[in-house]
Structures are given as C-alpha cells and as structure tokens.
Design a protein around this motif. Structure first.
Motif: not given
Length: 691
Positions: A303, A306-307, A310-312, A473, A477, A480
């Motif tokens: 988890e 996965k966090a 986040k985001g595009d 970042r 993403a 993910k």
C-alpha cells in the motif's frame, strides 16, 4: 424515510450505515464508512451493524438489501490496522467471534436478504454477502469477488470457509480460498456464488426484486454443494488438495492453506455453528504466527508503494531503445498497459523477435481475441527512431557499457520534447557516470526493471544528485500505471536489489566452483524459502548479464569473481542458449544427479543467505533506501526473498542481529574476509520489534 421506517432506528446514532426504505417495502442498508474512501469493516462498523440488525429483526421489512454507499467498490474486507492491534493485544478471538455473530444475525433475519455487489468485494465483503440469502453483482469490469485471506497468512474467519463450500461445492470454494483468486461477476455466477448479474444502474432495483420474488438455485449446484462435502468426499478431496498446495506453499512456511484444508476436512460435516467454531479457532491460531504477521506487514508495504505512484504521470507515448530481451519486454508490457510505444534498435533483425515475443504476451494476457489487434497496434517497430521526438518518456535498454550509453544520449537528447523524461534501464552503473554530458539532468533517471518483465512486480527508480523530485513523481505514477511497485533508490553501484543479490549469487557460484553440486546449492536456498535456487537463477538471468554486473559491483564491494562469471563462453550463457551452469531443455534446467551419499556442508545455508543479509545491512547503513521497510519491500518484490520471513531486515530482527554477526564471524574465520560483517550491524533499526 417514512415515519414507521424511521421509528425502527430511533435512538441509533449510525455513522457508517445508512438505512433507506423503498416504496416496495424493501430496506436498503448502505455501508458508507465515515471518513474513509473505501469500505472496510472496523469494530465500530460491526457494532453499528449489529444494533441495526437487532432493530430490523424486531420489525422486519419485506426484504433487506446490503449495498455500498461508495461509488466505486462494495467492501474491501476487514480493517487490517485494527487486526494488527488486536493481535498485539491478544484479542483476535474476540474480533473474529464478533464478526461471526453479527453476520449470523444477518443470516437469521426473518426476511429475505440480498447483497448488491459492485466493484471490489473482498474478504469480509464476500463473507457478509455469503451471510445473505441471495447475491446480485454488477457486470462492470471492476467487480471482483474474492477471499484473499490466505495471502495474509490466515483464511476467512467470519463464516467464509464455513458457508462457501456448501454454497458452490468444495472444489470451487477451496480453489477460491486456497489461491486467494478473485472472480469476475460472470465467473462468480458460473460457480453459483452470485445469483444474478446486471448492469450497475439496475443493481439495487434487481436486488430488491430478488428479495421480493426469490429464486431457486439450479439443481446441479444444490447437489454439488451437498455431494462434495460428504465425509467420503472430504476424505478423498483433502489429500489431493494438500498435495497440490504443498508444491507452492510448504506447510512449514505457509501454514494457512494447510490449516484451511484440515479444518474443512474435520469440521465440514458439522452444523453451521460447529463449522464456525472450528473456523474461528483455526484462524485465531494462524493470526499469531510469524508468517501471518509478516504477510500482513507486506500488505501494508504494498500500500505504501502504491501511494508513491499517485497522480498523473503525464506520459502517453513511450520510446524504447534496445530491443533485446529486457528492452523488448519493457516495450511490450507498456503497450499491453495502454501506452503508445515505439521500439528502436540498430537493425530490423533485432526488432522483429521482440515484436514476436510481444504477440505471444498479448495472446496470453488479452483473453478476448477481438481486443488483441488494438493492443498490438500500440507497439510499433521504429528502426529510424522517429518516435523519440513525440515521446513523453524514453527508456534506454542497450548493453551495460557506460560509453555506449553516453554516446546514445548525445543523439537522443537534442530530439526530445522539452518536458520528456530520459531514463536508463542499467542494472548496475552509477547514474553519476551517465549524467555527465546530459543537458537536462533534472529529467534523467534510472528506471530499472527486472526479468521477466511481465512477472516481476518491482521497478527501481534510480536517483542521482541532480534529478528533480517531479521526475521521480512522474516515474512512480508511470510505474503504478504499469501495475508495478516503484521503489526509489540511490544511484550507487548495483542500486538496491542487485547489490543485495550479488553477494548471494557470487557465493553460490563460488560454492559451485568449490565442487558443491548445483542441485545441492539450489536445494539449500529453496529450503530457506527462496523461490529459485541461485545456480538456476544465474542461468536464468544469463551468465553474461551476471558477469557484467560483477564487473561493476565486485570492485565496489571488494569481492572476487569466480572463473564461471569471469569469462562466459559464447553459446553457454545459460537458459537463453540452452546451456550454462546447467543444460536447459524446454525451458527447464536439467540438473545433474547428486552423487549417492553426498552430504551438503553444514554451513551451506549460512554461506548463501548471510552475505545477502550482510549487504542488506550495509545498504540500509549507506542510505540506499530511505528506511528498513522500503528495503524489505524492494528485496521481496525484486528477488522473491522468502515473503513469509518478511524481508531481510525483518528476518534479522526475528533472528537477532548479534547471533547473525557471530555466524558471519564464524564463516569469516573458515572461508575468508568476504564474510566480514559490513558496517551497519549496530543500527537500532535492526533491533526494533516487527509489527
């Protein structure tokens, strides 16, 4: 709410449940956990449900529909953070008993009950649906129904294992619970778990109609539920199940599936309450095992990973340079996951085999043949490299040669869009060696995949001192979106996974050179809990690849490379050539017979595993990753390190760092300085209690 219906719940302060009566006399009970994006059963939510069910039983409506107040999912299961707390307090028995009692209250309501399932329905969500008389599911692709508790080291404890075998038959029920596999709505309908599948917009109406009119289960399903749970069936089926499970989950490492089979075999003929009692006792016992505690910890690590994503990512088009096994498979996986991908290499003859492998991947992964052409169309061979100019992300996956990589970047970078990211799939070269001549180092990073790309869940995001946080970042993403776990690591030689794995594989090669049979070495590692022995792994990775990593890492770590990895013969690189340390046939290693009477050295397991633990400690000391949790996650998902042990640092904590240092020193005295304890064994993080 009508006055009579409102009066039913007078005095109850419901935060998590929202009762809504319908004009047809059916009551819809929406679960909408307060202050949470997803429904998970907390003890508060269970107690509220118990109070609501007590009122409903006193004044029954024509039917009750259990539905979700969340738009995207039904119920994800139990609140695992609470479960960990119950384990610490020794109150797991109370928590399991409470869930069983509440769901029994639902099952005993004097009116029809229906679960209306849309989106994820896992664990406790599936168990509350089993306590209902009927189940309706939406045909949305997001609807998945499962009992994944075995992946947490336990098995369904709120009635799932007691009810499901009688509903769908023991073979289908046990397959669901032993694998943790989730079913689509149509697959659940096929085995009788779901009574009806409808469009999402009609879900609650269809559930209410089913409550009012009822349905009769097909005769075959009713007979299957009885016939496969008789004493004779249990005696015949249980040993077969145990044999199948033991191949992938040895009882000593993963007791939960074995306990589930034994509990069903012993208690399957009892009444429901007897089955519930047996279920509760077994699950409480499993919850206290190190395996369950470690697997639940790993769940929280996933988890956390996965966090990070986040985001595009701002990435739609990907260009891959290098169509070898890694580059080609990276490109194919990105196309499968929805990205537009171009694949470049020096000659078309290198690109064509990668495109053929991609077709095989699409045929395996895309179940609907009608959808395969659209997936395949997203991947294009690009000999001229025209895709560079429009790519949002360029991934370099050429040979492990710093000069070759730098020369390539000089041709690529002037053609990139202003906001495009340039990444390397290098497995060991420090990024400071590669970013020297790059004009936009802030947008340069490592994106290190593992082989085989389609199976390995980890991608290392490699840092260097001039990389922008926004680059990390976006790449996280992107990972993910690929269905991968991103782990940020420092750009030092070998990064995390290869640096930790290298001493382990090097010692295996050294032991093999010393005359210890490969099959004996592999058996020792598998006995510890590794998914594959290190000799077989060397051949699988490729002796040439291992040798390349060795050239980078051995000087950095002060280790000697044995001859087997020093000069690799052409045509004998391992699995891909059909010959390496082993011969390979039909994709499987042909391991020579171990001489009769041969006994493995008593210290063989320590020789293999302690170098890995030693280097993990050094990585934590050197700040290769931010903390012990990320290190354990990276090594588990990057190497398959025995998940039931919780990762290298968790294993060190449970065994005791002082005892392991003493063993390293004993190996140092016997075998040499390569076993000297590395810096970091005094780190307080090694002595923290595991959750």
């Amino acid at each position: 709410m009508a006055d009579a219906s409102a009066a039913r719940f007078d005095g109850l302060r419901l935060r998590h449940w929202r009762p809504e009566p319908r004009p047809d006399g059916v009551l819809v009970l929406y679960f909408d956990r307060a202050d949470a994006a997803v429904n998970a059963f907390s003890q508060d939510a269970l107690l509220e449900l118990a109070a609501a069910l007590e009122r409903i039983a006193l004044d029954p409506p024509k039917g009750v529909v259990v539905a979700s107040g969340k738009a995207s999912s039904f119920i994800a299961g139990a609140d695992l953070k609470e479960f960990q707390e119950f384990d610490r307090k020794g109150t797991v028995d109370d928590a399991i008993r409470r869930g069983q009692v509440v769901f029994q209250s639902l099952a005993r309501l004097p009116c029809p009950t229906v679960a209306a399932i849309h989106g994820f329905c896992m664990g406790g969500g599936t168990e509350i649906s089993l306590a209902c008389r009927y189940r309706v599911a939406s045909d949305d692709p997001s609807t998945r129904i499962g009992l994944p508790e075995v992946q947490l080291g336990i098995f369904p404890g709120w009635g799932g294992s007691a009810r499901l075998p009688r509903l769908v038959g023991a073979p289908a029920a046990m397959d669901m619970m032993l694998t943790g596999r989730a079913l689509s709505a149509s697959a659940a309908r096929g085995i009788g778990l779901v009574d009806k599948v409808v469009e999402p917009a009609n879900l609650v109406d269809a559930a209410a109609t089913l409550a009012l009119r009822g349905t009769t289960r097909p005769f075959k399903q009713r007979v299957l539920g009885w016939a496969t749970n008789t004493p004779l069936a249990r005696r015949l089926l249980a040993p077969q199940m145990t044999k199948q499970v033991a191949r992938k989950a040895p009882k000593a490492f993963y007791p939960a599936p074995h306990s589930l089979i034994a509990t069903w075999e012993r208690a399957g003929g009892k009444g429901l309450q007897g089955r519930l009692d047996a279920e509760r006792r077994a699950v409480v016992k499993l919850a206290g095992t190190p395996t369950a505690r470690n697997l639940i910890r790993i769940f929280f690590l996933t988890e956390r990973l996965k966090a990070l994503g986040k985001g595009d990512p701002g990435i739609a088009r990907v260009h891959v340079v290098g169509a070898g096994v890694m580059g080609g498979d990276i490109a194919a996986w990105a196309a499968y996951k929805g990205f537009e991908v171009t694949l470049q290499d020096r000659e078309q003859r290198f690109i064509d085999p990668a495109l053929q492998r991609a077709q095989a991947l699409f045929e395996k992964k895309v179940k609907d043949p009608a959808k395969r052409p659209a997936v395949a169309a997203r991947l294009k061979g690009d000999l001229a490299g025209d895709g560079v100019a429009t790519a949002d992300l360029v991934i370099e996956a050429i040979i492990e040669n710093p000069d070759a990589k730098r020369a390539l970047y000089e041709t690529l970078e002037p053609r990139l869009k202003a906001d495009a990211l340039l990444t390397t799939n290098t497995s060991s070269i420090p990024l400071v060696e590669l970013r020297e001549h790059i004009d936009r180092p802030a947008q340069f990073a490592g994106l290190h995949y593992f082989n085989p790309v389609a199976q390995m869940p980890l991608v290392e995001i490699i840092h260097h001192d001039r990389m922008a946080p926004e680059t990390e970042r976006r790449l996280a993403a992107f990972c993910k979106a690929l269905g991968k776990f991103p782990v940020p690591v420092a750009g030092t030689p070998g990064f995390l996974v290869n640096r930790v794995l290298f001493p382990y594989m090097l010692e295996a090669a050294t032991a093999h050179a010393d005359g210890i049979p490969g099959a004996v070495i592999d058996k020792a590692a598998v006995k510890f809990g590794m998914p594959m022995g290190p000799i077989e792994l060397l051949d699988t990775v490729g002796l040439d690849v291992a040798a390349g990593v060795g050239r980078e890492l051995a000087p950095f770590l002060g280790l000697q490379v044995p001859a087997a990895l020093g000069g690799v013969e052409a045509g004998k690189r391992g699995k891909k050539d059909g010959q390496g340390l082993y011969a390979w046939k039909d994709g499987k290693a042909v391991k020579p017979e171990v001489p009769a009477g041969y006994e493995a050295p008593a210290d063989l397991e320590d020789r293999l595993i302690l170098p890995l633990l030693n280097e993990a400690v050094a990585c934590l000391h050197d700040g290769v990753v931010a903390d012990a949790d990320l290190l354990d996650a990276g090594v588990i998902f990057g190497t398959g390190f025995a998940p039931f042990r919780g990762g290298p640092i968790a294993h060190i904590r449970s065994f005791g760092p002082d005892a392991l240092v003493a063993r390293l020193q004993a190996l140092q005295a016997t075998h040499g300085e390569r076993f000297a304890p590395r810096p970091g064994w005094d780190n307080p993080a090694l002595r923290e209690a595991n959750p």
